[in-house]
Design a protein around this motif. Structure first.
Motif, short mmCIF file in Angstrom:
data_model
loop_
_atom_site.label_atom_id
_atom_site.label_comp_id
_atom_site.label_asym_id
_atom_site.label_seq_id
_atom_site.Cartn_x
_atom_site.Cartn_y
_atom_site.Cartn_z
N ASP A 129 0.77 -1.22 0.21
CA ASP A 129 -0.13 0.09 0.01
C ASP A 129 0.78 1.15 0.01
O ASP A 129 1.60 1.29 0.87
CB ASP A 129 -0.97 0.04 1.16
CG ASP A 129 -1.96 0.90 1.03
OD1 ASP A 129 -1.93 1.88 0.44
OD2 ASP A 129 -2.95 1.06 2.27
N SER A 187 -0.30 4.40 0.22
CA SER A 187 -1.10 5.56 0.57
C SER A 187 -0.38 6.66 1.35
O SER A 187 -0.40 7.57 1.10
CB SER A 187 -2.21 4.90 1.32
OG SER A 187 -3.20 4.04 0.42
N ASN A 246 -6.38 4.74 1.08
CA ASN A 246 -6.90 5.90 0.52
C ASN A 246 -8.29 5.63 0.12
O ASN A 246 -9.23 6.37 0.23
CB ASN A 246 -6.03 6.47 -0.57
CG ASN A 246 -4.79 7.12 0.03
OD1 ASN A 246 -4.39 7.43 1.10
ND2 ASN A 246 -3.82 7.29 -1.10
N ASP A 290 -7.75 2.04 -7.91
CA ASP A 290 -7.72 1.64 -6.57
C ASP A 290 -9.11 0.90 -5.84
O ASP A 290 -9.09 0.54 -4.84
CB ASP A 290 -7.34 2.75 -5.67
CG ASP A 290 -5.97 3.12 -6.18
OD1 ASP A 290 -5.11 2.55 -6.15
OD2 ASP A 290 -5.85 4.59 -6.52
N HIS A 334 -3.32 1.80 -3.54
CA HIS A 334 -3.76 3.00 -2.31
C HIS A 334 -5.17 2.52 -1.67
O HIS A 334 -6.04 3.13 -1.68
CB HIS A 334 -4.03 4.28 -3.05
CG HIS A 334 -3.07 4.67 -3.91
ND1 HIS A 334 -3.01 4.42 -5.25
CD2 HIS A 334 -1.71 5.24 -3.71
CE1 HIS A 334 -1.85 4.83 -5.83
NE2 HIS A 334 -1.01 5.45 -4.80
#
Length: 394
Positions: free
Chosen positions: A54, A56, A314, A122, A311
């Protein structure tokens, strides 16, 4: 600023549900089911070597794929929920309305998903049955419940616990809706049942049905007294025979996606099988949506994070944001589909009081009692049903 394609520039027009395009897309759809079936019951394993790291924390970006006309947009002094989310979260969102049909979208991403490669997205939004296939194939990431507290807290009871994701570990409904009958009351009297739609002389040649098998066949089986959540092969065949007869007799003008709404408004057709939000968004007092006397179909579209979504955290911020009742009410006031968020009805009082008692957005228990889902079937079974359906609708 977010990236929103031209299709999102207007509330009116094509809505979230798309057309199952004939020819190549139909072949691709059947191939898609064969592809999923070939993966076996477990599909691709969502293990550490498949789920990506990830990014993010270091990359404040998010790529979302959704259906057309399924989110509010900036307009003068009006700040959309998308723009507000970006301002509040600090994330740069690329929002693309490229989910025009479940099978068509699956054809876009299946090779990458099957090979454990990024799709460039995503988060994307798919209807129940396709979401179920994706989850069962092992292609979706499990949500971190600590990051989406609003989901468990505020998801309405009627959308909790689907058989394919009983704890909503992988999915979060974006919106839900109904499939029923719409008619133009400036042209014809009320159309109360599917049998009327398929037999009334004043409707001959002025009727459209949907290309999506679950919607049309679900309503047809209900009209025969069968349960679309628990039907037999014989019941499906009987409904298909009814459909074939109506088509042969010239009752049906066409099988369509949601472009039917333009023909209904223009008077090219008088009545049709329709999705609730399309009629509401048309903003035409002559167009009426109603549940057939025998019942209507219900569905939801679901937010999912693919295994190679870069992500995930997110995406979870996005999900949690849209399960805030204030945000959900603002979105619902724009798109006019069934809001999946508890507490949004109360928030609607300060946004648009006229919508508080609208059953297409906040259905009552009595209204929901008229609804039915389509039974869970395997990919192989779906391929057979789709092929039989396609052979009739051409």
């Amino acid at each position: 600023m977010s990236e929103v394609s031209p299709e999102e520039s207007s509330k009116k027009g094509v809505s979230r549900r798309g057309v199952l395009i004939g020819g190549a897309a139909g072949v691709a759809g059947i191939a898609a089911f064969a592809f999923l079936s070939s993966r076996g019951s477990g599909g691709v394993s969502t293990t550490a070597d498949c789920i990506t790291t990830d990014m993010s924390a270091s990359e404040p970006t998010l790529a979302v794929s959704n259906w057309p006309e399924y989110i509010d947009v900036d307009d003068g002094d009006y700040v959309s929920t998308l723009t507000q989310f970006q301002e509040d979260s600090g994330l740069q969102v690329t929002y693309t309305p490229d989910v025009n049909d479940n099978l068509e979208f699956f054809a876009k991403v299946r090779n990458q998903l099957g090979a454990c490669q990024p799709t460039g997205r995503d988060l994307f939004v798919l209807t129940d049955w396709m979401a179920a296939r994706m989850v069962q194939a092992g292609w979706m990431q499990k949500l971190d419940k600590a990051n989406v507290p609003n989901l468990d807290k505020n998801l309405i009871s009627s959308l909790r616990g689907p058989t394919w994701d009983p704890n909503r570990d992988y999915s979060a409904p974006w919106q839900a809706g109904f499939t029923g009958i719409a008619y133009n009351r400036a042209l014809v009297p009320e159309v109360r049942t599917m049998d009327e739609l398929l037999t009334r002389a004043d409707l001959k040649g002025k009727v459209t049905l949907l290309t999506e098998m679950e919607d049309t066949m679900g309503l047809l089986m209900l009209s025969d007294g069968a349960d679309p959540e628990n039907f037999t092969d014989a019941q499906y065949s009987a409904a298909l025979d009814k459909l074939s007869k109506a088509r042969a007799e010239g009752q049906i003008r066409a099988f369509t996606g949601n472009e039917y709404i333009n023909d209904l408004a223009a008077g090219n057709i008088a009545a049709c099988v329709a999705w609730s939000g399309d009629v509401a968004a048309a903003d035409n007092e002559d167009l009426v949506f109603l549940p057939p006397e025998e019942g209507m179909m219900i569905w939801s579209d679901n937010m999912l994070v693919p295994v190679q979504g870069l992500h995930k955290a997110n995406a979870e911020k996005w999900i949690n944001n849209y399960y805030d009742p204030k945000v959900a009410a603002k979105l619902a006031a724009y798109v006019w589909y069934v809001c999946p968020v508890e507490g949004a009805r109360e928030e609607m009082e300060s946004i648009d009081p006229s919508l508080v008692d609208n059953p297409l957005i906040f259905p009552t228990a009595e209204y929901l009692s008229k609804t039915h889902g389509f039974k869970a079937i395997t990919d192989a079974e779906r391929a057979v049903l789709e092929k039989e359906y396609t052979s009739v609708i051409g």
